[in-house]
Design a protein around this motif. Structure first.
Motif, mmCIF file in Angstrom:
data_model
loop_
_atom_site.group_PDB
_atom_site.id
_atom_site.type_symbol
_atom_site.label_atom_id
_atom_site.label_comp_id
_atom_site.label_asym_id
_atom_site.label_seq_id
_atom_site.Cartn_x
_atom_site.Cartn_y
_atom_site.Cartn_z
ATOM 1 N N ASP A 76 0.815 -1.219 0.000
ATOM 2 C CA ASP A 76 0.000 0.000 0.000
ATOM 3 C C ASP A 76 0.849 1.270 0.000
ATOM 4 N N GLU A 77 2.188 1.116 -0.032
ATOM 5 C CA GLU A 77 3.079 2.264 -0.158
ATOM 6 C C GLU A 77 3.535 2.472 -1.607
ATOM 7 N N ILE A 78 2.996 1.673 -2.527
ATOM 8 C CA ILE A 78 3.396 1.732 -3.929
ATOM 9 C C ILE A 78 2.246 2.219 -4.800
ATOM 10 N N PHE A 220 7.021 3.551 -11.098
ATOM 11 C CA PHE A 220 6.402 3.345 -9.795
ATOM 12 C C PHE A 220 6.839 4.433 -8.831
ATOM 13 N N LEU A 221 5.996 4.664 -7.845
ATOM 14 C CA LEU A 221 6.217 5.690 -6.835
ATOM 15 C C LEU A 221 6.004 5.071 -5.463
ATOM 16 N N TYR A 222 7.030 5.145 -4.629
ATOM 17 C CA TYR A 222 6.903 4.752 -3.228
ATOM 18 C C TYR A 222 6.565 5.984 -2.413
ATOM 19 N N PHE A 251 -10.001 9.919 -0.579
ATOM 20 C CA PHE A 251 -8.839 9.334 -1.233
ATOM 21 C C PHE A 251 -8.563 7.934 -0.680
ATOM 22 N N ALA A 252 -8.083 7.073 -1.536
ATOM 23 C CA ALA A 252 -7.700 5.730 -1.118
ATOM 24 C C ALA A 252 -6.588 5.810 -0.085
ATOM 25 N N ALA A 253 -6.583 4.856 0.827
ATOM 26 C CA ALA A 253 -5.503 4.792 1.797
ATOM 27 C C ALA A 253 -4.204 4.439 1.080
ATOM 28 N N GLY A 254 -3.120 5.040 1.536
ATOM 29 C CA GLY A 254 -1.824 4.709 0.967
ATOM 30 C C GLY A 254 -1.555 5.387 -0.358
#
Length: 372
Positions: A76-78, A220-222, A251-254
């Motif tokens: 969920d951090e990506i 991709f974005l962390y 907004f979606a979590a993460g």
């Protein structure tokens, strides 16, 4: 699998001496096939039994998990992006800027790490540029610049010199000043081991079309789980919210809040496959082999012509020549692919583990007229 197998499975490497992985990495056959097979299944062989949205969302989830494993994060951090540039812009536009706010960057940044801040300058944001020497950042100068800044943006590996910046130290300095730390890591995945937890940055942007040998469009974005709630994206779509029909939306979590709509999953399918391949070869083995070959190259370049470290820190080697564009064209006519850099005004060779000692020797022989 080893680097020789990977080379054998990458047809683009069989004809020319390709030494431009820092710009674009030709893909092995199975990475392209993974994308092709997904497109064929999703777009051509689709049926009423396979909901294309369900397939796409399952694919997004699978790729996020694969990327997270590769970089040492949680899924969920990506966020899945188009490119490093898209990731940096996503962060830059998600911050609540006020006139007089400060962004700090170095003078080593790629346009991906300069243009978003130039745009913000038009809205009254101050951009401070830390001057560097030989691809090195002075930590005291960085600390002075970031003292009252909101954001610090810098590269993990410089595209100009191939130097590794002390990311964790720079992040610590930024955090001590209360600044958000954003890292451009595009020259890392596939070339060097990567663990975002060791860096402790708030966000890291990267892509898979260089050293990972993936496809264009697979970025991709962390975003650190503790930092994400402070960011409010300026674009919104059904992938970025918890419930698309809710009013008001949430907004979606993460990090998924930075994804928007119906992007083609195929480049990210290829990204996941490329990560599987690189992991099978071994990132540490790739790093060691790339730096060994880069060392062979630096050993053959006169000291006064070498702009990168004599003991390479990556596969990137920058060389001073009198006319970089002409040199690139001349080498291309001899079947050797490198690139010219605007700053420093030089040529850059990007040496991957899939290259050979013979190829490095060919480049050295071809460069000899530049300094004789």
């Amino acid at each position: 699998m080893n680097s020789r197998d990977l080379r054998a499975d990458t047809p683009a490497l069989h004809e020319d001496v390709y030494l431009n992985f820092g710009a674009h990495g030709p893909s092995p056959q199975y990475v392209v096939e993974a994308a092709d097979e997904f497109v064929r299944s999703h777009e051509f062989e689709t049926s009423t039994r396979n909901d294309p949205y369900e397939v796409a969302f399952d694919t997004y989830d699978r790729v996020r998990e694969r990327v997270a494993t590769f970089v040492g994060a949680e899924a969920d951090e990506i966020a899945l992006t188009e490119s490093t540039t898209a990731g940096i812009n996503a962060i830059a536009t998600a911050i609540d800027w006020e006139p007089g706010d400060v962004v700090v960057r170095t003078d080593l940044e790629h346009p991906a790490g300069t243009l978003p801040w130039q745009r913000l300058e038009q809205e009254g944001v101050e951009v401070r540029v830390v001057e560097t020497e030989d691809g090195r950042v002075d930590l005291d100068a960085f600390a002075e610049a970031v003292d009252d800044a909101q954001v610090a943006c810098f590269s993990a590996v410089t595209w100009t010199h191939g130097t590794q910046l002390p990311v964790a130290d720079l992040v610590d300095i930024a955090h001590e000043a209360g600044a958000f730390a954003l890292v451009d890591a595009v020259q890392v995945p596939g070339l060097l081991p990567m663990d975002v937890g060791e860096w402790d940055a708030d966000a890291v942007a990267a892509a898979g079309h260089k050293w990972l040998l993936g496809l264009w469009g697979g970025g991709f974005l962390y975003v650190d789980g503790q930092a994400v709630d402070s960011l409010q994206p300026t674009t919104v779509g059904y992938r970025s919210v918890e419930m698309p029909t809710a009013d008001p939306y949430e907004f979606a979590a993460g990090a998924r809040r930075f994804e928007v709509g119906s992007a083609n999953p195929a480049p990210h399918v290829a990204l996941a496959e490329a990560m599987e391949v690189i992991d099978e070869v071994g990132v540490k083995r790739i790093a060691d082999r790339s730096q060994e070959l880069a060392g062979q190259l630096t050993d053959g370049i006169p000291e006064e012509r070498l702009l990168s470290p004599e003991d390479p820190e990556s596969g990137l080697v920058t060389i001073d020549v009198d006319d970089p564009e002409a040199t690139v064209d001349r080498l291309a006519s001899e079947g050797i692919v490198v690139r010219a850099l605007p700053k420093p005004n030089a040529v850059r060779a990007s040496v991957h583990a899939v290259n050979t000692r013979e190829e490095v020797e060919r480049l050295l022989d071809a460069l000899e007229p530049e300094w004789t």
